[in-house]
Structure formats: structure tokens, C-alpha cells
Design an enzyme around this catalytic site. Structure first.
Site, PDB file in Angstrom:
ATOM      1  N   HIS A 468      29.326 -35.460  33.324  1.00 12.12           N
ATOM      2  CA  HIS A 468      28.534 -36.394  32.396  1.00 12.12           C
ATOM      3  C   HIS A 468      28.231 -37.666  33.046  1.00 12.12           C
ATOM      4  O   HIS A 468      26.763 -37.996  33.170  1.00 12.12           O
ATOM      5  CB  HIS A 468      29.067 -36.251  30.845  1.00 12.12           C
ATOM      6  CG  HIS A 468      28.142 -37.171  30.117  1.00 12.12           C
ATOM      7  ND1 HIS A 468      27.174 -36.711  29.172  1.00 12.12           N
ATOM      8  CD2 HIS A 468      27.696 -38.779  29.942  1.00 12.12           C
ATOM      9  CE1 HIS A 468      26.566 -37.520  28.308  1.00 12.12           C
ATOM     10  NE2 HIS A 468      27.047 -38.781  28.951  1.00 12.12           N
ATOM     11  N   GLU A 469      28.983 -38.223  33.323  1.00 11.56           N
ATOM     12  CA  GLU A 469      29.175 -39.465  33.875  1.00 11.56           C
ATOM     13  C   GLU A 469      28.496 -39.515  35.362  1.00 11.56           C
ATOM     14  O   GLU A 469      27.572 -40.307  35.472  1.00 11.56           O
ATOM     15  CB  GLU A 469      30.130 -40.563  34.000  1.00 11.56           C
ATOM     16  CG  GLU A 469      30.967 -40.864  32.653  1.00 11.56           C
ATOM     17  CD  GLU A 469      30.161 -41.191  31.429  1.00 11.56           C
ATOM     18  OE1 GLU A 469      29.086 -42.056  31.929  1.00 11.56           O
ATOM     19  OE2 GLU A 469      30.001 -41.082  30.485  1.00 11.56           O
ATOM     20  N   HIS A 472      24.659 -39.496  34.864  1.00 10.56           N
ATOM     21  CA  HIS A 472      24.149 -40.809  34.737  1.00 10.56           C
ATOM     22  C   HIS A 472      24.138 -41.644  36.280  1.00 10.56           C
ATOM     23  O   HIS A 472      23.076 -42.061  36.411  1.00 10.56           O
ATOM     24  CB  HIS A 472      25.073 -41.670  33.871  1.00 10.56           C
ATOM     25  CG  HIS A 472      24.769 -41.432  32.173  1.00 10.56           C
ATOM     26  ND1 HIS A 472      23.490 -41.406  31.796  1.00 10.56           N
ATOM     27  CD2 HIS A 472      25.876 -41.080  31.320  1.00 10.56           C
ATOM     28  CE1 HIS A 472      23.776 -41.272  30.420  1.00 10.56           C
ATOM     29  NE2 HIS A 472      25.022 -41.061  30.217  1.00 10.56           N
ATOM     30  N   HIS A 475      21.017 -40.463  38.083  1.00 16.29           N
ATOM     31  CA  HIS A 475      19.972 -41.228  37.304  1.00 16.29           C
ATOM     32  C   HIS A 475      19.726 -42.532  37.991  1.00 16.29           C
ATOM     33  O   HIS A 475      18.579 -42.935  38.492  1.00 16.29           O
ATOM     34  CB  HIS A 475      20.138 -41.244  36.077  1.00 16.29           C
ATOM     35  CG  HIS A 475      18.819 -41.371  35.118  1.00 16.29           C
ATOM     36  ND1 HIS A 475      18.869 -41.625  33.747  1.00 16.29           N
ATOM     37  CD2 HIS A 475      17.554 -41.500  35.502  1.00 16.29           C
ATOM     38  CE1 HIS A 475      17.561 -41.830  33.445  1.00 16.29           C
ATOM     39  NE2 HIS A 475      16.649 -41.746  34.580  1.00 16.29           N
TER      40      HIS A 475
HETATM   41 ZN   LIG Z   1      26.128 -40.529  28.359  1.00 18.46          ZN
END
Ligand SMILES: [Zn+2]
Length: 684
Positions: A468-469, A472, A475
Site C-alpha cells: 500500500h505505502e 503511494h 505515485h
Molecule cells: Zn494510504
């Protein structure tokens, strides 16, 4: 000033911060100097004789304040992940001045007059789409920060924002205090009953970190959750649970009960100054959802279905509890324990069997490999780059054409000086406005480090958090825009969890597991039967996870939708009453209670915004189906669209349009309901 390393040129490779020379006393003067220079740059923009145009006003505003931004990024990163009482004191001292600086910037009448004029003329200006987007974004930033208020209201607005900054800083420090102050020493023998070796190893390491012998359970998520899952000692589980959910509610210095009320009162006043009756209306005006009705609509799709699922799960738990010869209610400290028994019985699977295949290094390698196969990225470890703590790993990131695209730092382990949770932050955003900047992106996790000489083994949940991290992080790293304000994760907050959540899907792809989930002792890949059982069990306990999450989102919306200036006298009673009204089963329990809910009160960016994970999950479940439909989790054409329209676009495109460009159509809610097992026919 000149002997302050923060204010001298950063001459480390890639312009990284001079971590090894930083001392606490450097920050306040550097932040103040950064603010001074920022004001100077902005005054120069406002005082120009030339008529406002895009470059001399909008782009110039985007270029201003770089020194302050980079000093502040280092500072807030350290206060989150390697803090100290001295640094916390600086943080408290600077919260007010930093907030005042923000207000002064966005209430500068001469500057706003230039922006406002350009904004009025916007349709007549010949602007590229990204330029038009930047003008709209910055103009809206000004309006939302009070640029349109009359002078008397502006004075009050700035006071409110300054006070909020002080209070949210204090709130976060109180939670950190309560988290690091509590520990549960296990005195061997009976205290250890049920705990698998991986939990014991983590508890030994936690003890040794605190200079103690034996085993210690702390409130770090990667220790408390497995403890509640495996410990056969119901009395100890209850102690641990009560400490976990009691953070911020301990009388004395660190009590957050009044603090949270003070924050709510000020937020209501902030909203009223904008002509809104509640904070939720003000916050949601700048989101994809737009209105409370839209958020309630989505929560309304999920909540009743989740209640049905959780009741089914509760019955299964009661059954297994009874067959173990125990009677009575399922209490919140029992749920995970009995759920684990059901999971073991029904799916022949348990965490202790899975963990040896998720050695931390292998999960990191899996994340890098997926980024390589999807987006052509390559991660090269650079142990010579400066970092702020010995646990931090630094990587150079190259793309398929071997061009350097950025620097990635990963800080994986829990420690008492780090706040709980997992998050991505940026030390520098990608942009090409002014001197081109490559991104420096940081991931923080809170995994319990294996004892000396032993590997760190992750649960499936931990592995998902890492992905998940990392999503990011991608991104930030893949960002390919001109202007800094539109770069990386600086998108609307109910869009920002799409790149992170969609990336979670790859950790459970059989192909990825086969390649990377290898037993830490034998190197054997995860057996196919275990992969199958993991997949069969993936919707198990989703009712529990969904109601807990949705309940927190409902409480957040309710408390920020209050239209009275004065918050409820007893927030804990308000929270309990609301959950009763909504029918949350007693045994579920919440671990994000208002008194320690950092998303809501450690800052304002997720206030009236905890729903964003679910909003983005509609997008990620629907979006991942594009790979399923293409027949491969690495389908090149789909990956190319995902990179271009989602990961690289930052905030340069309206999010609904960006999603539709990736997917070829707007999202639907069905894939989310299916993924969570909330479609009746598919209930697991
Ligand atoms: Zn998040």
C-alpha cells in the site's frame, strides 16, 4: 546562519538532506529563515509593475518557498519517525508560527488580486491544460484559506488556524506518549500460551529495545494485533485491548478528551467563517465526493451488508467458542482470537503458517519486481547515501530507458520515537518549474523487527501494508508534471488512496507469491495448496474489517457534520451512542476511537475524510478488474494506461476524467462489494 547545514547548499548526492550534520537547534532558525525568504519572494511577485500573466504570477507562486518546503519536509519527517523530547518542543513552538505563515501567504491581498484577475480572465487566456489546472488549483487554495474574507474575519480566521495547528500537534504527541509509555511484560510460561515463534521473536526484540529481558508486548500494531489473535490468556488480551483503545483517554497531561472538543469547536468556527454550517461541508467541497450526501450514499451501500456479514461471523465465533467449552459473549478482545480458530478450522490456514514465507526482504523485492514488470522501474540499493536512522534503506530508481527518476527511502521498523501507522511522505516533489527536481520519496512502516540474528517475518496484512505505502511511493516517483503544486500525491484526498490500494492487489497474485513468497529457511516457494487456501480465506472476517472501518468513517462524518458551534459535552458518550444507534455489535469494538484518532485530529487533512479509503476502493476494485479482463496481472497495455493516467498525472487532470481515461468508462460499485464478500449470493 552560515554554519546551519540546513541553510547551506545541500551537497550530498542527489541533493539529499545533510542528515548526519543535523541537530535539533538547526530547525527553528532554518524554518524562520525559510518563511522570511518565502515572504520576500511573494512580495516581489505582488509588487511587480508588469500586468499579471501566467508566468509572472501563477508559475512564479509555484516556484516560491522551496527552501521552506525542503526544510519543513525534513523536520516533519523527523518529528514523525525519529522524534525526541527536544524535537517535540521545537514542533510545539513552531506549530503556531508555521500556521500564521500559511495564513499570511494566502491572505496577501495584493498577491490574491493578481491571481483573482487571472482567474476571472481564465477562459480568454491561452493556457495549456496543466497551466489552467494550476491556476484553478492555486486560486481555490487561496479562497479556501480565507483570501475572500473581509479583514476582520481574516484576523479571526488566522487565529483559528494557528490555534488548530497547536492543538493538533499536541493531540499527536499525546497519542505517541500513550503508545510508547505502555508495555505488557510477559513473565514466561503461561503468559506466552498460544503465541507462535514469530510473535515471541518480535516480543523479545521489543523487550531488548527497552533494555528489558524476556518478552514485552507494546501497542505497536504489528505486536498488538498478533497478540490479540494468538494469546490464549484472555485476561492479558483484555488488558492489552483496554490499553490500546484507551490511548488519549488517560486522565492527566496526555488526556485528549477536551483537546478533541477544542479542535471540533474551532473547525466549526472555521466552517462558519466560510459560510458553511458544519466542517464536513467545508472539507467535502474540495473532494471528488463533493457532498455529505454522496459520502453517506456510499457508506449506506456498504453498512447494512456489512452488518449482515459480521453477524454471520459472530455466530461462527460463538460456535467455535462453545465447542472449546467456553460460554458467554464475544468481547472485543476475543474477536480476533476466535476468528483465528474459525479460520484455522474452516480454511486450514493460520498466520503462523503464512509468515515464514513473508520475510521482509522478500516482500520488498516483490514490490520492486512488480514496479519493474508494470512500469519498467529498477531499484538499486545505495548504502552510501545519507539517511536519518540506521534502519532506513536508500535506493536509486531508474526507468526502462535507464534514466534516473528519483530516490526512494524505506524506513520499515517500529521504534518508540516513531508514530504508529504507516505512511508515505516526500522530501522533494518532482517538477520542472524552475530548476527541475527529481522526487525523493519516503515510506514508513511499523513492523516489529525480528530479534538479533533472526529474520523479520510479516503477516499477510503487513505485506499488504508495505505494498500500500509502496503504491503511494510510486505515485510520487512516477510523477511527470511541470508544476510542483500538481505533483505526486497532492491530488484530491478521496483520489489519493487509489494508487496505493490498487497496488495491494499484486501481493496476493499467485504468480507474485510463487516468485517471491519463499520460506525463509528452505527457500521453497509457498506451496500451491497454501496459496489456494489463502485465496479461499480472503473474504473471511471481511464483515468484521468492513464494519470496523465503516463505523470509524460514520463517527468521523457524524462528529464533523454537527451544526452546533459547541461540540457534545462528552465525546466518548457521543461516540458510544452513535455506534449503538447504528447497531455495531458489542464484540467488534473500535481501535480508532475519537480520543486517539490521528487521521482526524493529528492534522486536518483526513478530518471528515476517513471515508476516502472506501471511496478509493470503489476505484481500485473496479480498476484492477481491467487487468483481470485483460487476462494478466501484468497486461502491458493496461499497465501503460495505469501509469500514464493515474501514477504519472498527479493533479494535472481532474480525477474523474483521469480515471475514465485509464478505465475507458466511469467506475461502478459492484466490484468493491464483490471483493469484500458483501454481495448476498457470494457470501463466504
Ligand atoms: Zn494510504
Amino acid at each position: 546562519m552560515t554554519d546551519n547545514p540546513l541553510l547551506r547548499p545541500w551537497d550530498a548526492p542527489h541533493g539529499l538532506p545533510p542528515f548526519e550534520r543535523l541537530r535539533t537547534e538547526h530547525f527553528e532558525p532554518a524554518l524562520r529563515e525559510g518563511m522570511r525568504r518565502h515572504r520576500e519572494e511573494l512580495s516581489a511577485i505582488a509588487a511587480q509593475a508588469a500586468q499579471p500573466d501566467f508566468d509572472n504570477t501563477v508559475a512564479a507562486f509555484d516556484r516560491a518557498g522551496r527552501l521552506l518546503a525542503r526544510v519543513a519536509a525534513v523536520f516533519y519527517n523527523l518529528t514523525s519517525s525519529a522524534t525526541s523530547p527536544e524535537l517535540q518542543a521545537v514542533q510545539r513552538a513552531m506549530a503556531g508560527p508555521m500556521a500564521s505563515h500559511q495564513s499570511a501567504v494566502y491572505m496577501d491581498a495584493a498577491l490574491f488580486a493578481r491571481l483573482d484577475l487571472l482567474h476571472e480572465q481564465r477562459t480568454g487566456l491561452t493556457l495549456a491544460p496543466e497551466q489552467r489546472r494550476l491556476l484553478d488549483r492555486i486560486h481555490l487554495d487561496f479562497v479556501r484559506a480565507g483570501a475572500r474574507l473581509d479583514p476582520a474575519r481574516q484576523v479571526r480566521y488566522a487565529q483559528v488556524m494557528e490555534e488548530l495547528a497547536r492543538l493538533t500537534t499536541r493531540f499527536a504527541q499525546n497519542v505517541l506518549h500513550d503508545e510508547s509509555a505502555w508495555q505488557l511484560p510477559l513473565r514466561g510460561g503461561a503468559d506466552l500460551a498460544g503465541l507462535p515463534e514469530s510473535v515471541l521473536a518480535a516480543a523479545r526484540q521489543a523487550a531488548s529495545d527497552r533494555g528489558l529481558d524476556g518478552h514485552v508486548i507494546t501497542l505497536s500494531r504489528s505486536l498488538i494485533v498478533p497478540f490479540l489473535t494468538f494469546s490464549q490468556r484472555r485476561d492479558l488480551r483484555e488488558q492489552a485491548w483496554r490499553a490500546w483503545v484507551g490511548r488519549g483517554e488517560n486522565a492527566g497531561e496526555t488526556d485528549n478528551r477536551e483537546l478533541a472538543r477544542d479542535i471540533l469547536r474551532l473547525r466549526n468556527e472555521q466552517a462558519r467563517l466560510h459560510g458553511r454550517s458544519c466542517f464536513a461541508d467545508h472539507a467535502l467541497a474540495d473532494t471528488m465526493a463533493g457532498t455529505r450526501q454522496a459520502v453517506q450514499g456510499l457508506l449506506g451501500e456498504v453498512w447494512p451488508r456489512a452488518l449482515v456479514a459480521v453477524e454471520r461471523e459472530r455466530q461462527a465465533l460463538l460456535e467455535v467458542q462453545r465447542s472449546a467449552g467456553q460460554e458467554g459473549e464475544i468481547e472485543p478482545w476475543d474477536w480476533r482470537f476466535w476468528a483465528e480458530q474459525v479460520r484455522r478450522d474452516r480454511y486450514a490456514i493460520n498466520d503462523a503458517e503464512v509468515k515464514p514465507y513473508f520475510r521482509l526482504e522478500n516482500v520488498v523485492a516483490a514490490a520492486f519486481d512488480c514496479a519493474g514488470r508494470l512500469f519498467g522501474l529498477r531499484f538499486t540499493p545505495r548504502s552510501d547515501l545519507p539517511v536519518y536512522h540506521p534502519d532506513v534503506r536508500a535506493y536509486e530508481v531508474h526507468d526502462a530507458s535507464d534514466a534516473l527518476v528519483g530516490i526512494f527511502l524505506q524506513d520499515n521498523f517500529a521504534r518508540p520515537s516513531k508514530r504508529s501507522g504507516a505512511w508515505m511522505s516526500s522530501l522533494r516533489w518532482q517538477c520542472r518549474n524552475g530548476p527541475a527536481q527529481l522526487p525523493v520519496i519516503l515510506n514508513n512502516n511499523n513492523f516489529a523487527k525480528g530479534a538479533a540474528g533472526e529474520p523479520t517475518l510479516l503477516s499477510l496484512d503487513d505485506a499488504r501494508t508495505l505494498f500500500h505505502e509502496f503504491g503511494h511511493g510510486l505515485h510520487g516517483l512516477l510523477s511527470d508534471v511541470t508544476y510542483e503544486r500538481l505533483s505526486g500525491t497532492q491530488v484530491l484526498r478521496d483520489f489519493v488512496e487509489l494508487p496505493s490500494q490498487i497496488f495491494e492487489h499484486w501481493i496476493t497474485e499467485p504468480e507474485v507469491l510463487q516468485r517471491h513468497a519463499r520460506h525463509f529457511r528452505t527457500g521453497e516457494p509457498m506451496p500451491l495448496s497454501l496459496v489456494d487456501r489463502m485465496h479461499a480465506a480472503r473474504r473471511f472476517n471481511q464483515g468484521y474489517e468492513t464494519v470496523r472501518y465503516a463505523a470509524s468513517a460514520l463517527v468521523d462524518m457524524a462528529v464533523h457534520s454537527l451544526e452546533t458551534p459547541e461540540p457534545p459535552a462528552d465525546l466518548c458518550a457521543f461516540e458510544a451512542g452513535l455506534l449503538r444507534e447504528h447497531g455495531l455489535p458489542h464484540g467488534v469494538g473500535l481501535n480508532h476511537r475519537l480520543v486517539h484518532f490521528q487521521h482526524l485530529f493529528a492534522g486536518s487533512s483526513y478530518a471528515a475524510g476517513y471515508y476516502v479509503y472506501l471511496w478509493a476502493e470503489v476505484l481500485d476494485a473496479d480498476g484492477y478488474d481491467a487487468f483481470v479482463e485483460a487476462g494478466s496481472p501484468f497486461a502491458p497495455a493496461v499497465a501503460a494506461r495505469l501509469k500514464r493516467h493515474i501514477y504519472a498525472a498527479g493533479n494535472s487532470v481532474e480525477p474523474g476524467a483521469a480515471y475514465a481515461a485509464f478505465r475507458g468508462r466511469p467506475p461502478t460499485v459492484q466490484p468493491l462489494l464483490k471483493k469484500r464478500g458483501l454481495v448476498e449470493a457470494e457470501a463466504a
